[in-house]
Design a protein around this motif. Structure first.
Motif, mmCIF file in Angstrom:
data_model
loop_
_atom_site.group_PDB
_atom_site.id
_atom_site.type_symbol
_atom_site.label_atom_id
_atom_site.label_comp_id
_atom_site.label_asym_id
_atom_site.label_seq_id
_atom_site.Cartn_x
_atom_site.Cartn_y
_atom_site.Cartn_z
ATOM 1 N N UNK A 144 49.172 63.179 93.938
ATOM 2 C CA UNK A 144 49.049 63.937 94.711
ATOM 3 C C UNK A 144 47.181 64.302 94.433
ATOM 4 N N UNK A 145 46.397 64.236 93.090
ATOM 5 C CA UNK A 145 44.677 64.441 92.489
ATOM 6 C C UNK A 145 44.379 62.994 93.930
ATOM 7 N N UNK A 146 45.017 61.828 93.619
ATOM 8 C CA UNK A 146 43.761 60.960 94.102
ATOM 9 C C UNK A 146 44.323 61.012 95.487
ATOM 10 N N UNK A 147 45.306 61.398 96.244
ATOM 11 C CA UNK A 147 45.398 61.658 97.837
ATOM 12 C C UNK A 147 44.615 63.238 98.154
ATOM 13 N N UNK A 148 44.576 63.929 97.054
ATOM 14 C CA UNK A 148 43.608 65.318 97.344
ATOM 15 C C UNK A 148 41.614 64.462 97.642
ATOM 16 N N UNK A 149 41.383 64.088 96.465
ATOM 17 C CA UNK A 149 40.164 62.848 96.749
ATOM 18 C C UNK A 149 40.044 62.964 98.142
ATOM 19 N N UNK A 150 40.801 61.528 98.421
ATOM 20 C CA UNK A 150 40.523 60.937 99.050
ATOM 21 C C UNK A 150 40.970 61.499 100.729
ATOM 22 N N UNK A 151 41.396 62.533 100.737
ATOM 23 C CA UNK A 151 41.662 63.238 101.982
ATOM 24 C C UNK A 151 40.545 63.799 102.387
ATOM 25 N N UNK A 152 39.567 64.430 101.040
ATOM 26 C CA UNK A 152 37.978 64.861 100.892
ATOM 27 C C UNK A 152 36.761 64.054 101.662
ATOM 28 N N UNK A 153 36.774 62.937 100.458
ATOM 29 C CA UNK A 153 36.066 62.442 100.689
ATOM 30 C C UNK A 153 36.099 60.568 101.044
ATOM 31 N N UNK A 154 37.315 59.957 101.953
ATOM 32 C CA UNK A 154 37.703 58.649 101.435
ATOM 33 C C UNK A 154 38.054 57.921 100.015
ATOM 34 N N UNK A 155 38.575 56.389 100.001
ATOM 35 C CA UNK A 155 38.827 56.004 98.902
ATOM 36 C C UNK A 155 38.001 56.045 97.683
ATOM 37 N N UNK A 156 36.194 56.131 98.583
ATOM 38 C CA UNK A 156 35.384 56.337 97.603
ATOM 39 C C UNK A 156 35.685 57.492 96.800
ATOM 40 N N UNK A 213 37.566 46.314 110.456
ATOM 41 C CA UNK A 213 37.796 45.294 109.078
ATOM 42 C C UNK A 213 37.091 46.683 107.826
ATOM 43 N N UNK A 214 36.601 47.706 108.213
ATOM 44 C CA UNK A 214 36.747 48.650 107.105
ATOM 45 C C UNK A 214 37.233 49.372 106.952
ATOM 46 N N UNK A 215 38.668 50.048 108.275
ATOM 47 C CA UNK A 215 39.563 50.593 107.830
ATOM 48 C C UNK A 215 40.649 49.490 107.344
ATOM 49 N N UNK A 217 37.622 60.242 109.961
ATOM 50 C CA UNK A 217 39.650 59.882 111.382
ATOM 51 C C UNK A 217 39.801 58.296 110.711
ATOM 52 N N UNK A 218 38.717 57.326 110.274
ATOM 53 C CA UNK A 218 39.090 56.243 109.865
ATOM 54 C C UNK A 218 40.157 56.517 108.269
ATOM 55 N N UNK A 263 33.107 49.211 101.127
ATOM 56 C CA UNK A 263 33.786 49.924 102.321
ATOM 57 C C UNK A 263 32.634 49.421 103.239
ATOM 58 N N UNK A 264 31.040 50.172 102.617
ATOM 59 C CA UNK A 264 30.094 50.115 103.645
ATOM 60 C C UNK A 264 29.693 49.202 103.985
ATOM 61 N N UNK A 265 29.531 48.102 103.645
ATOM 62 C CA UNK A 265 29.637 47.142 104.353
ATOM 63 C C UNK A 265 30.616 46.394 105.013
ATOM 64 N N UNK A 266 31.726 46.851 104.904
ATOM 65 C CA UNK A 266 33.211 46.355 105.128
ATOM 66 C C UNK A 266 32.856 47.178 107.120
ATOM 67 N N UNK A 267 32.587 48.383 106.951
ATOM 68 C CA UNK A 267 32.930 49.043 107.982
ATOM 69 C C UNK A 267 31.501 49.025 109.217
ATOM 70 N N UNK A 268 30.296 47.971 108.369
ATOM 71 C CA UNK A 268 28.945 48.104 109.621
ATOM 72 C C UNK A 268 29.636 46.553 110.119
#
Length: 320
Positions: free
Chosen positions: A159-171, A85-87, A2-3, A75-80
């Motif tokens: 659209x393509x980067x937005x599509x992939x971000x929606x699926x799996x985040x910035x990673x 911070x992760x957001x 959700x974040x 991202x894993x470090x920031x969310x940890x």
């Protein structure tokens, strides 16, 4: 997740307001520098075609691993450390992955030069956003090049980067962007890149297969909303969306040509060599400088429609 979805929305807003920050070393430039460095040392002129393809595979593996792995670890470090911070970090990454405002700004530089009847200036401005030779283009050719790059990059840059971000985040967004950047740098059909760039080009075709078609359909929807010719856009999309050597590039170009009631594509020069290409759309009226403004209107409409639909669908998935 959700974040990550919230980060996409916030990053999209930042992109519309600020665009690409000038004066800052953009991470995509780092990806480009990595590709350039690896290509210089791995793509040797004396190598056989088979070895060039193997080196292309290896380069792609290195680039994708580093370009997506480093953001994932950050991202894993920031969310940890803390969810906020992760957001914040993921929002910044999403902002850097999207290119709505920068695409509009760069194409409008071409428009302003055309309105001043500065042909040389408009050729230079459009050379910053297209890969073709621009020195011989007339005003119509410059305008078509600008409109075509807005159409194509509505998919590749928004659209393509937005599509992939929606699926799996910035990673996942960075993974896509690394593939797309390789394609833009080494996927040329000339002596230097024909074999070395074949794998990056193939990966880009795969990565863009679904997003390009979604972008085309979303652009048709947006063309109705921004009061362009949506019916003709859909008709040309169905008829001409494969009038390109790439299976993906003509998807959004066809919609753009139909929505504007103009004919795009056709023969173009690359690195001093003429490439024969099919046309896209009907020659209902001449292409004019104002079509760049209309193209950007459709770009923004498509971006907003896509964000609403992607976030809504992802939110409903997360809820259930």
């Amino acid at each position: 997740m959700k974040l990550s979805l919230l980060a996409l929305v916030l990053g999209f807003i930042l992109d519309l307001i600020i665009g690409d920050p000038h004066g800052l070393y953009h991470p995509i430039r780092l990806v480009g520098n990595l590709i350039g460095l690896l290509e210089k040392h791995m793509n040797k002129k004396s190598d056989s075609p088979d070895r060039k393809m193997v080196m292309g595979w290896l380069m792609a593996l290195i680039v994708i691993t580093l370009s997506s792995g480093i953001p994932l670890l950050l991202l894993l470090l920031a969310y940890h450390i803390h969810p906020v911070c992760g957001l914040v970090l993921e929002t910044i990454m999403c902002w850097q992955l999207l290119a709505t405002k920068s695409l509009k700004d760069e194409s409008m530089k071409v428009y302003r030069k055309l309105k001043k009847h500065d042909l040389q200036g408009s050729r230079h401005a459009v050379s910053m956003i297209v890969g073709r030779d621009t020195e011989i283009l007339d005003e119509t050719g410059v305008t078509k090049a600008a409109v075509e790059t807005v159409a194509e990059n509505t998919s590749d840059g928004v659209i393509a980067p937005m599509f992939y971000i929606a699926i799996g985040g910035a990673f996942l967004g960075w993974m896509y962007k690394s593939v797309n950047t390789m394609d833009s740098m080494v996927a040329y059909k000339n002596d230097r890149y024909l074999y070395f760039g074949r794998i990056p080009a193939y990966l880009d075709d795969i990565a863009n297969y679904i997003p390009a078609r979604l972008a085309g359909l979303l652009m048709v929807l947006a063309s109705f909303l921004v009061r362009l010719d949506g019916a003709h856009a859909f008709a040309i999309f169905k008829r001409d969306r494969y009038n390109h050597a790439s299976p993906n590039s003509a998807q959004t170009e066809a919609v753009m040509a139909g929505a504007l009631n103009v004919q795009l594509a056709g023969d173009a020069w690359y690195f001093g060599e003429l490439h024969k290409k099919k046309t896209i759309g009907d020659d209902i009226r001449p292409v004019e400088a104002e079509d760049i403004v209309r193209a950007n209107k459709l770009l923004y409409g498509t971006a907003v429609v896509s964000l609403v639909i992607f976030t809504l669908v992802k939110y409903l998935i997360l809820m259930f």
